[in-house]
Design a protein around this motif. Structure first.
Motif, PDB file in Angstrom:
ATOM      1  N   SER A  95       0.825  -1.206   0.000  1.00 53.01           N
ATOM      2  CA  SER A  95       0.000   0.000   0.000  1.00 53.01           C
ATOM      3  C   SER A  95       0.858   1.254   0.000  1.00 53.01           C
ATOM      4  CB  SER A  95      -0.904   0.005   1.222  1.00 53.01           C
ATOM      5  OG  SER A  95      -1.716  -1.140   1.232  1.00 53.01           O
ATOM      6  N   GLY A  96       1.992   1.200   0.715  1.00 52.60           N
ATOM      7  CA  GLY A  96       2.863   2.369   0.823  1.00 52.60           C
ATOM      8  C   GLY A  96       3.530   2.734  -0.490  1.00 52.60           C
ATOM      9  N   LEU A 102      -0.001   3.972  -2.981  1.00 52.54           N
ATOM     10  CA  LEU A 102      -0.623   5.261  -2.684  1.00 52.54           C
ATOM     11  C   LEU A 102       0.143   6.456  -3.249  1.00 52.54           C
ATOM     12  CD1 LEU A 102      -2.691   5.592   0.522  1.00 52.54           C
ATOM     13  CD2 LEU A 102      -2.509   7.305  -1.240  1.00 52.54           C
ATOM     14  N   PRO A 103       1.469   6.523  -3.078  1.00 52.10           N
ATOM     15  CA  PRO A 103       2.160   7.648  -3.721  1.00 52.10           C
ATOM     16  C   PRO A 103       2.066   7.617  -5.247  1.00 52.10           C
ATOM     17  CG  PRO A 103       3.742   6.205  -2.614  1.00 52.10           C
ATOM     18  CD  PRO A 103       2.367   5.795  -2.181  1.00 52.10           C
ATOM     19  N   SER A 113      -1.363   9.131  -5.889  1.00 52.23           N
ATOM     20  CA  SER A 113      -1.537  10.565  -5.636  1.00 52.23           C
ATOM     21  C   SER A 113      -0.646  11.416  -6.526  1.00 52.23           C
ATOM     22  CB  SER A 113      -1.282  10.874  -4.162  1.00 52.23           C
ATOM     23  OG  SER A 113       0.050  10.595  -3.812  1.00 52.23           O
ATOM     24  N   SER A 114       0.518  10.911  -6.933  1.00 50.51           N
ATOM     25  CA  SER A 114       1.422  11.799  -7.675  1.00 50.51           C
ATOM     26  C   SER A 114       1.547  11.438  -9.148  1.00 50.51           C
ATOM     27  CB  SER A 114       2.804  11.820  -7.019  1.00 50.51           C
ATOM     28  OG  SER A 114       3.458  10.598  -7.208  1.00 50.51           O
ATOM     29  N   ALA A 171      -4.634  -1.604   2.447  1.00 51.64           N
ATOM     30  CA  ALA A 171      -4.803  -0.586   3.485  1.00 51.64           C
ATOM     31  C   ALA A 171      -6.168   0.091   3.384  1.00 51.64           C
ATOM     32  CB  ALA A 171      -3.705   0.462   3.363  1.00 51.64           C
ATOM     33  N   PRO A 172      -6.802   0.375   4.527  1.00 55.64           N
ATOM     34  CA  PRO A 172      -8.089   1.077   4.496  1.00 55.64           C
ATOM     35  C   PRO A 172      -7.972   2.519   4.020  1.00 55.64           C
ATOM     36  CG  PRO A 172      -7.393   0.665   6.763  1.00 55.64           C
ATOM     37  CD  PRO A 172      -6.415  -0.039   5.877  1.00 55.64           C
ATOM     38  N   SER A 173      -6.732   3.055   3.962  1.00 59.00           N
ATOM     39  CA  SER A 173      -6.598   4.472   3.595  1.00 59.00           C
ATOM     40  C   SER A 173      -7.053   4.753   2.168  1.00 59.00           C
ATOM     41  CB  SER A 173      -5.161   4.943   3.804  1.00 59.00           C
ATOM     42  OG  SER A 173      -4.244   3.932   3.585  1.00 59.00           O
ATOM     43  N   GLU A 212     -10.665   5.586   2.391  1.00 62.64           N
ATOM     44  CA  GLU A 212     -10.776   6.927   2.965  1.00 62.64           C
ATOM     45  C   GLU A 212     -10.511   7.989   1.895  1.00 62.64           C
ATOM     46  OE1 GLU A 212      -8.413   9.304   6.542  1.00 62.64           O
ATOM     47  OE2 GLU A 212      -7.929   7.238   6.084  1.00 62.64           O
ATOM     48  N   LEU A 213      -9.430   7.790   1.145  1.00 58.80           N
ATOM     49  CA  LEU A 213      -9.046   8.744   0.103  1.00 58.80           C
ATOM     50  C   LEU A 213     -10.126   8.821  -0.978  1.00 58.80           C
ATOM     51  CD1 LEU A 213      -6.632  10.574  -0.676  1.00 58.80           C
ATOM     52  CD2 LEU A 213      -5.813   8.725  -2.108  1.00 58.80           C
ATOM     53  N   GLU A 271     -13.120  10.811   0.042  1.00 58.78           N
ATOM     54  CA  GLU A 271     -12.872  12.258   0.005  1.00 58.78           C
ATOM     55  C   GLU A 271     -12.786  12.782  -1.420  1.00 58.78           C
ATOM     56  OE1 GLU A 271      -9.225  12.772   2.025  1.00 58.78           O
ATOM     57  OE2 GLU A 271     -10.074  12.401   4.011  1.00 58.78           O
ATOM     58  N   ASN A 301      -0.618   2.945   7.679  1.00 58.35           N
ATOM     59  CA  ASN A 301      -1.412   3.477   6.576  1.00 58.35           C
ATOM     60  C   ASN A 301      -0.891   4.812   6.072  1.00 58.35           C
ATOM     61  OD1 ASN A 301      -3.208   1.337   6.683  1.00 58.35           O
ATOM     62  ND2 ASN A 301      -4.338   2.319   8.335  1.00 58.35           N
ATOM     63  N   ARG A 337      -2.006  19.456  -2.404  1.00 58.83           N
ATOM     64  CA  ARG A 337      -0.812  19.776  -3.186  1.00 58.83           C
ATOM     65  C   ARG A 337      -0.747  21.278  -3.325  1.00 58.83           C
ATOM     66  NH1 ARG A 337       0.287  16.200  -8.123  1.00 58.83           N
ATOM     67  NH2 ARG A 337       2.363  16.161  -7.219  1.00 58.83           N
ATOM     68  N   ILE A 370       4.651  14.770  -3.434  1.00 58.75           N
ATOM     69  CA  ILE A 370       4.003  13.464  -3.571  1.00 58.75           C
ATOM     70  C   ILE A 370       2.592  13.462  -2.971  1.00 58.75           C
ATOM     71  CG2 ILE A 370       4.186  11.016  -2.934  1.00 58.75           C
ATOM     72  CD1 ILE A 370       6.247  11.674  -4.969  1.00 58.75           C
ATOM     73  N   PHE A 381       1.672  12.437  -0.007  1.00 58.63           N
ATOM     74  CA  PHE A 381       1.417  11.258   0.838  1.00 58.63           C
ATOM     75  C   PHE A 381       2.701  10.942   1.579  1.00 58.63           C
ATOM     76  CE2 PHE A 381       1.810   6.539   1.100  1.00 58.63           C
ATOM     77  CZ  PHE A 381       0.802   6.323   2.013  1.00 58.63           C
ATOM     78  N   SER A 422       4.318   7.731   4.265  1.00 58.74           N
ATOM     79  CA  SER A 422       4.121   6.523   5.069  1.00 58.74           C
ATOM     80  C   SER A 422       5.483   6.000   5.509  1.00 58.74           C
ATOM     81  CB  SER A 422       3.389   5.449   4.258  1.00 58.74           C
ATOM     82  OG  SER A 422       4.306   4.692   3.505  1.00 58.74           O
ATOM     83  N   LEU A 447       6.988   3.449   4.927  1.00 55.84           N
ATOM     84  CA  LEU A 447       7.730   2.748   3.877  1.00 55.84           C
ATOM     85  C   LEU A 447       8.675   3.683   3.123  1.00 55.84           C
ATOM     86  CD1 LEU A 447       7.632  -0.203   2.993  1.00 55.84           C
ATOM     87  CD2 LEU A 447       6.106   0.456   1.154  1.00 55.84           C
TER      88      LEU A 447
END
Lengths: 422, 318
Positions: free
Chosen positions: A106-107, A110-111, A114-115, A131-133, A136-137, A140, B125, B132, B218, B220, B222, B224
């Motif tokens: 997930s880590g 996610l980036p 988002s990017s 991941a539950p995030s 959530e994202l 939103e 998470n 941004r 980015i 975000f 975490s 990681l």
């Protein structure tokens, strides 16, 4: 040396020629994947990469997508988000992929989301990020709908368990869970659902893996006089905890998480103590479409598809390609909008494999609706791109694991609705 | 703009941001001789500090102050400086490899805190949905990235110019003196402990700045993102570029990051279908091989430190 060079050149020429004649199509469309081929997830990453390749091969065998050959480009993220993000960016900008499959962790997913993929309008489908995030994202509006995952989240599992516990009349339940993101998330969701259904969670006790004894944790869980236990664990540690729970006088009204559906666990605890226990598992591991995938995997790689993420990766790739076919163009936004047309719905069912995809292509060409039933069974994405899977409950009878009941998607959705209303 | 051009902008944003981090490490190691093996820990503090200050308010989390990004990054840098003062006071008495072990341990600790302090950092998470900065002012992602590159380039340039001025000042010569011979420096009446602390804190603050910019770009963060491998990458950049030379540090950041990422692109382009799984492993080996051969054949780095010659000596004399 010269001879070697000559033969190499000849081989190269032959390969080029073969490649040229094999592809009857004049065009190619790229599909990108970002997976951990090296790094901390390397043990499972390369097989997951093979699963994606298999889906692409099957589709090419069925005639490609929109009349074009599909070119599968797998990039390694080395288990690092910075490398994964860069790989995704090259796939999007240089290879012009309309869809990215991945990542595993997930880590990293996610980036990338988002990017890279959301700003560029590229659809991203992950096989493995739990991941539950993400939910959530998506709620939103941060994903613009470009995010999907074929791995069921743990919330439905928690809701089904809570419903079963209430049906069995449990009032005060203790939760003992493994201290990981899986355990934390499942325990939290269960508490929420169980209390929404009018029950009470007497305690939530995390445990750390691979300890010789869990006496302290079990003693804590026994306080507050619970009438039942929900154990979220893996087989070896779970057996230790369950034995101690019973020997300290805990109730045999036990609920067991999906990872405990193993003979190892039943034998280690003792089948006679587990007659009241009810466990849960994903029911996706069975069914005709699942068999179709398993058989073609065996044929291709000469082994059983038993690792994590193989079925979900195949489906991620298949959903992406079918959506591309449905959309009629290799465009990220069009694919995003077509994903739900070829999954959910009432269309004609199509299965994994070249024949299934050929049938799907015919139906799409004729303008008929289709419904992909994949290597993980039927797939329905909700508004956040999450899938709800079917479940089964299991128990122990005469020392053996048996299936007690099945929960198809409608029943799971009903249970989910029952919790959110209250 | 062609696809490769768009990618190049993206690449340079990340590479120059790493350049800021390498400049910070260069101040510590290249000029002062402090073996900071905990680079990623301070990067994490800068990143999380910024994310917590700039993030949206969330019920489950302590942070979420919604500050504008420039302020949030400044806050992250201040947090990083405070952390560096505490760490520095505790560990800078240690020499060489002992300092390396201590700082390495601290970096791991910081990463574990990020992983477990759920109410502040979101745990495994991470923190999602960070805004941004100034995105609304731009119509396309490409023009936004160009703007971001301009900002990062300006910041990197400022840091470079300031550091060049600093290391050429009497204070900079003092750093070199501490690195070369502490006893001699002390015998001249200099406060060695203070100088070491100043260099350490200033370097760590720059590393924190880099963390803040990363989060802004980015969106975000975490745990990681802060694995020990990053410390190794930053060190590789400094050594390949040439420690003790700020231009070398920047060049190293770009060269090593290009090697790290574009090798993957090249390999995936040229590897035959069916061998893509092996390509990942080949890439990792190639990276290692190139860095090792760099160390063997050009140990000073691509540019390397300029020889220090007394200004009383004639120019050009050996």
């Amino acid at each position: 040396m010269r001879r070697y060079l000559c033969s190499t050149a000849a081989a190269l020429a032959a390969t080029t020629f073969a490649a040229g004649s094999a592809s009857a199509q004049s065009c190619e469309v790229n599909v990108g994947a970002v997976l951990s081929v090296t790094g901390s997830m390397a043990a499972i990453g390369s097989a997951i990469g093979d699963a994606g390749q298999l889906a692409v091969d099957h589709f090419n065998e069925a005639g490609g997508v929109n009349g074009c050959d599909v070119n599968y480009i797998l990039r390694d993220d080395q288990g690092s988000p910075n490398v994964g993000v860069d790989a995704a960016k090259t796939l999007v900008e240089i290879e012009n992929v309309p869809v990215i499959l991945g990542a595993i962790q997930s880590g990293i997913s996610l980036p990338i989301l988002s990017s890279v993929t959301v700003p560029a309008g590229v659809t991203q489908i992950s096989c493995c990020s739990s991941a539950p995030s993400f939910t959530e994202l998506a709620e939103e509006g941060g994903t613009d709908g470009y995010w999907f995952r074929t791995l069921p989240t743990d919330r439905p599992q928690a809701v089904v368990m809570a419903t079963i516990a209430r049906e069995k009349g449990y009032e005060r339940i203790a939760v003992v869970h493994v201290n990981s993101d899986y355990g934390n998330s499942l325990a939290g969701n269960f508490e929420q659902a169980f209390e929404a259904l009018g029950g009470e969670v007497s305690s939530i006790t995390p445990y750390n893996q691979e300890q010789a004894s869990y006496r302290a944790e079990i003693n804590r869980a026994l306080q507050g006089d619970p009438d039942s236990l929900f154990l979220i664990a893996f087989p070896a540690d779970g057996a230790t905890a369950a034995r101690e729970w019973i020997s300290f006088g805990g109730s045999q009204n036990m609920l067991l998480s999906n990872a405990l559906r193993a003979e190892e666990f039943v034998n280690a605890v003792g089948a006679q103590y587990l007659t009241e226990a009810v466990g849960i598992d994903n029911a996706q591991v069975e069914g005709e479409s699942v068999e179709a995938f398993n058989a073609s995997w065996k044929e291709q790689y000469e082994s059983d598809p038993s690792g994590p993420g193989l079925h979900t990766m195949y489906d991620a790739a298949a959903v992406a390609l079918l959506a591309m076919e449905q959309a009629g163009e290799a465009d990220g936004t069009a694919i995003r909008d077509s994903v739900r047309e070829i999954t959910g719905g009432e269309g004609e069912e199509v299965y994994p494999g070249p024949e299934g995809f050929a049938k799907a292509k015919e139906l799409i060409a004729a303008g008929e609706p289709i419904r992909y039933v994949g290597a993980t069974g039927p797939i329905t994405f909700d508004d956040n791109g999450d899938v709800t899977g079917p479940y089964l409950t299991w128990g122990v009878e005469d020392g053996a694991l048996v299936t007690l009941d099945t929960w198809d998607i409608e029943r799971v959705n009903e249970a989910m609705a029952g919790v959110s209303e209250e | 703009m062609s696809g490769f051009g768009i990618y190049l902008v993206f690449f340079l944003i990340i590479a120059l941001n790493y350049g800021i981090m390498v400049l910070g490490l260069n101040l510590q190691w290249g000029y002062t001789g402090l073996f900071n093996a905990g680079v990623v820990g301070f990067y994490a503090i800068g990143a999380y500090g910024t994310a917590i200050l700039a993030g949206p308010d969330r019920a489950a989390l302590i942070g979420g102050f919604g500050l504008p990004f420039p302020l949030a990054i400044l806050g992250g840098m201040i947090l990083c400086a405070l952390a560096a003062i505490v760490v520095g006071l505790a560990t800078l008495k240690l020499r060489e490899e002992y300092l390396a072990i201590a700082t390495f341990g601290i970096a791991i600790t910081i990463q574990l805190v990020a992983l477990n302090f759920e109410s502040l950092t979101g745990g495994a998470n991470g923190l999602v949905g960070l805004p941004r900065p100034f995105i609304d002012a731009f119509e396309s992602t490409t023009s936004y990235n160009l703007f971001f590159l301009a900002v990062v380039a300006c910041v990197t340039g400022l840091v470079y110019v300031a550091l060049e001025a600093a290391v050429r000042s009497p204070w900079g010569r003092l750093l070199n003196a501490v690195r070369e011979d502490e006893v001699a420096a002390r015998s001249l009446g200099k406060n060695i402990a203070l100088i070491r602390l100043q260099a350490f804190v200033l370097g760590c603050t720059l590393i924190g700045l880099s963390g803040g910019i990363y989060v802004a770009f980015i969106g975000f963060v975490s745990p990681l993102d802060f694995l020990p491998i990053l410390t190794f990458q930053i060190w590789a950049m400094l050594i390949v570029g040439g420690s003790g030379n700020n231009a070398g540090a920047l060049l190293g950041a770009i060269v090593v990051w290009a090697l790290w990422t574009m090798s993957g692109l090249a390999i995936s382009r040229f590897s035959p279908v069916g061998f893509q799984n092996q390509a990942g492993a080949i890439q990792t080996m190639l990276i290692g091989l190139l860095i090792v051969s760099m160390l063997i054949f050009r140990p000073r780095g691509l540019i390397g430190e300029r020889a220090t010659v007394s200004s009383h000596k004639e120019r050009g004399a050996p």
